[in-house]
Motif scaffolding. Structure first.
Motif, short mmCIF file in Angstrom:
data_model
loop_
_atom_site.label_atom_id
_atom_site.label_comp_id
_atom_site.label_asym_id
_atom_site.label_seq_id
_atom_site.Cartn_x
_atom_site.Cartn_y
_atom_site.Cartn_z
N ALA A 149 0.84 -1.21 0.00
CA ALA A 149 0.00 0.00 0.00
C ALA A 149 0.87 1.25 0.00
O ALA A 149 0.59 2.22 -0.72
CB ALA A 149 -0.92 0.00 1.21
N ARG A 150 1.94 1.24 0.79
CA ARG A 150 2.86 2.39 0.80
C ARG A 150 3.51 2.58 -0.56
O ARG A 150 3.70 3.72 -1.02
CB ARG A 150 3.94 2.20 1.88
CG ARG A 150 3.44 2.40 3.28
CD ARG A 150 4.58 2.33 4.30
NE ARG A 150 4.07 2.35 5.64
CZ ARG A 150 3.90 1.25 6.40
NH1 ARG A 150 4.23 0.05 5.93
NH2 ARG A 150 3.41 1.36 7.61
N MET A 151 3.85 1.48 -1.22
CA MET A 151 4.45 1.57 -2.55
C MET A 151 3.47 2.22 -3.54
O MET A 151 3.85 3.08 -4.32
CB MET A 151 4.86 0.18 -3.05
CG MET A 151 5.67 0.22 -4.33
SD MET A 151 6.21 -1.40 -4.91
CE MET A 151 7.08 -2.00 -3.47
N THR A 152 2.21 1.81 -3.47
CA THR A 152 1.18 2.42 -4.33
C THR A 152 1.10 3.92 -4.08
O THR A 152 1.07 4.72 -5.02
CB THR A 152 -0.19 1.77 -4.08
OG1 THR A 152 -0.12 0.39 -4.43
CG2 THR A 152 -1.30 2.45 -4.86
N LEU A 153 1.09 4.31 -2.81
CA LEU A 153 1.01 5.73 -2.46
C LEU A 153 2.25 6.49 -2.92
O LEU A 153 2.14 7.61 -3.41
CB LEU A 153 0.80 5.89 -0.95
CG LEU A 153 -0.59 5.50 -0.50
CD1 LEU A 153 -0.61 5.13 0.97
CD2 LEU A 153 -1.57 6.61 -0.79
N ASN A 154 3.41 5.90 -2.76
CA ASN A 154 4.65 6.56 -3.22
C ASN A 154 4.63 6.78 -4.73
O ASN A 154 5.11 7.80 -5.21
CB ASN A 154 5.88 5.75 -2.80
CG ASN A 154 6.21 5.93 -1.34
OD1 ASN A 154 5.96 6.97 -0.75
ND2 ASN A 154 6.77 4.89 -0.73
N GLN A 155 4.06 5.84 -5.46
CA GLN A 155 3.98 5.98 -6.92
C GLN A 155 2.99 7.07 -7.33
O GLN A 155 3.12 7.65 -8.40
CB GLN A 155 3.59 4.65 -7.55
CG GLN A 155 4.66 3.60 -7.43
CD GLN A 155 4.19 2.20 -7.81
OE1 GLN A 155 3.00 1.95 -7.97
NE2 GLN A 155 5.13 1.29 -7.96
N LEU A 156 2.03 7.38 -6.47
CA LEU A 156 1.04 8.41 -6.77
C LEU A 156 1.54 9.83 -6.49
O LEU A 156 0.99 10.79 -6.99
CB LEU A 156 -0.24 8.16 -5.97
CG LEU A 156 -1.07 6.95 -6.39
CD1 LEU A 156 -2.15 6.65 -5.35
CD2 LEU A 156 -1.70 7.20 -7.76
N ARG A 157 2.59 9.93 -5.68
CA ARG A 157 3.11 11.26 -5.35
C ARG A 157 3.76 11.88 -6.58
O ARG A 157 4.41 11.19 -7.37
CB ARG A 157 4.15 11.18 -4.23
CG ARG A 157 3.54 11.01 -2.87
CD ARG A 157 4.56 11.06 -1.75
NE ARG A 157 5.51 9.97 -1.89
CZ ARG A 157 6.82 10.09 -1.77
NH1 ARG A 157 7.37 11.24 -1.52
NH2 ARG A 157 7.61 9.04 -1.90
N LEU A 158 3.60 13.17 -6.72
CA LEU A 158 4.26 13.90 -7.80
C LEU A 158 5.71 14.17 -7.40
O LEU A 158 6.06 14.17 -6.22
CB LEU A 158 3.54 15.22 -8.05
CG LEU A 158 2.08 15.12 -8.51
CD1 LEU A 158 1.46 16.51 -8.58
CD2 LEU A 158 1.99 14.42 -9.85
N LYS A 159 6.54 14.44 -8.39
CA LYS A 159 7.94 14.74 -8.12
C LYS A 159 8.03 15.93 -7.16
O LYS A 159 7.38 16.95 -7.36
CB LYS A 159 8.66 15.06 -9.43
CG LYS A 159 10.14 15.22 -9.28
CD LYS A 159 10.81 15.40 -10.62
CE LYS A 159 12.29 15.54 -10.41
NZ LYS A 159 13.05 14.49 -11.04
N GLY A 160 8.78 15.76 -6.09
CA GLY A 160 8.95 16.82 -5.10
C GLY A 160 7.87 16.86 -4.03
O GLY A 160 7.96 17.63 -3.09
N GLN A 161 6.85 16.05 -4.17
CA GLN A 161 5.74 16.02 -3.22
C GLN A 161 6.08 15.04 -2.10
O GLN A 161 6.37 13.87 -2.35
CB GLN A 161 4.46 15.59 -3.94
CG GLN A 161 3.19 15.82 -3.21
CD GLN A 161 1.97 15.41 -4.06
OE1 GLN A 161 2.04 14.50 -4.89
NE2 GLN A 161 0.87 16.09 -3.84
N ARG A 162 6.06 15.50 -0.84
CA ARG A 162 6.41 14.63 0.29
C ARG A 162 5.27 13.69 0.66
O ARG A 162 5.50 12.60 1.16
CB ARG A 162 6.79 15.45 1.53
CG ARG A 162 8.09 16.17 1.34
CD ARG A 162 8.71 16.78 2.56
NE ARG A 162 7.86 17.14 3.67
CZ ARG A 162 8.33 17.46 4.86
NH1 ARG A 162 9.62 17.45 5.10
NH2 ARG A 162 7.52 17.80 5.82
#
Length: 159
Positions: free
Chosen positions: A11-24
């Motif tokens: 689930a964390r991996m899915t969320l990390n992939q959804l973040r935009l570049k530079g978005q924490r």
């Protein structure tokens, strides 16, 4: 929101992939509508059980009182025979009240040692994006609430 600890890394991996570049972290209220819908569709693929506590009848500015009702309801639903790791979105305005309420509730239930709780920033725990998105969509209503129809969603009204 409840997620099986074995599913948390994926689930964390899915969320990390959804973040935009530079978005924490993902903060649903700050995204565009089209991005919100794309994020929501992805988040709905993560198996979870979500309880939405609805608090009505409080005066404006009673966010703290509403939050404490929700914290108490969350603890009251924990099974004394299970172990839990509970993570709250850190809000310094409510941290002391949260800790007091959590301690009082857990002591009264005789299961303090079986519950570990933390207050973290969304960038420290990506999974906090799930309840943020689901609560936003539920509160927004209309097509956003309809988008939650595949979610295992339990709605509980608190006094």
């Amino acid at each position: 929101m409840e997620i099986d600890l074995a599913l948390a890394p994926a689930a964390r991996m899915t969320l990390n992939q959804l973040r935009l570049k530079g978005q924490r972290s993902i903060h649903f209220a700050k995204e565009s509508d089209s991005r919100r819908m794309n994020i929501l569709k992805s988040l709905l693929t993560i198996p979870s059980i979500t309880t939405c506590y609805v608090v009505k009848g409080l005066n404006r500015g009673s966010e703290g009182a509403a939050r404490q009702l929700c914290v108490m309801a969350t603890v009251s639903e924990l099974s004394p025979s299970e172990q839990y790791k509970v993570i709250f979105d850190l809000d310094e305005n409510f941290l002391a009240a949260d800790r007091l309420t959590l301690g009082r509730q857990l002591r009264s239930r005789q299961n303090k040692t079986q519950v570990i709780f933390h207050h973290l920033e969304p960038y420290q725990e990506q999974l906090l994006a799930l309840p943020d998105a689901f609560a936003w969509a539920f509160a927004r209503g209309g097509r956003w609430r309809l988008a939650l129809r595949s979610l295992d969603l339990r709605i509980k009204h608190l006094p």
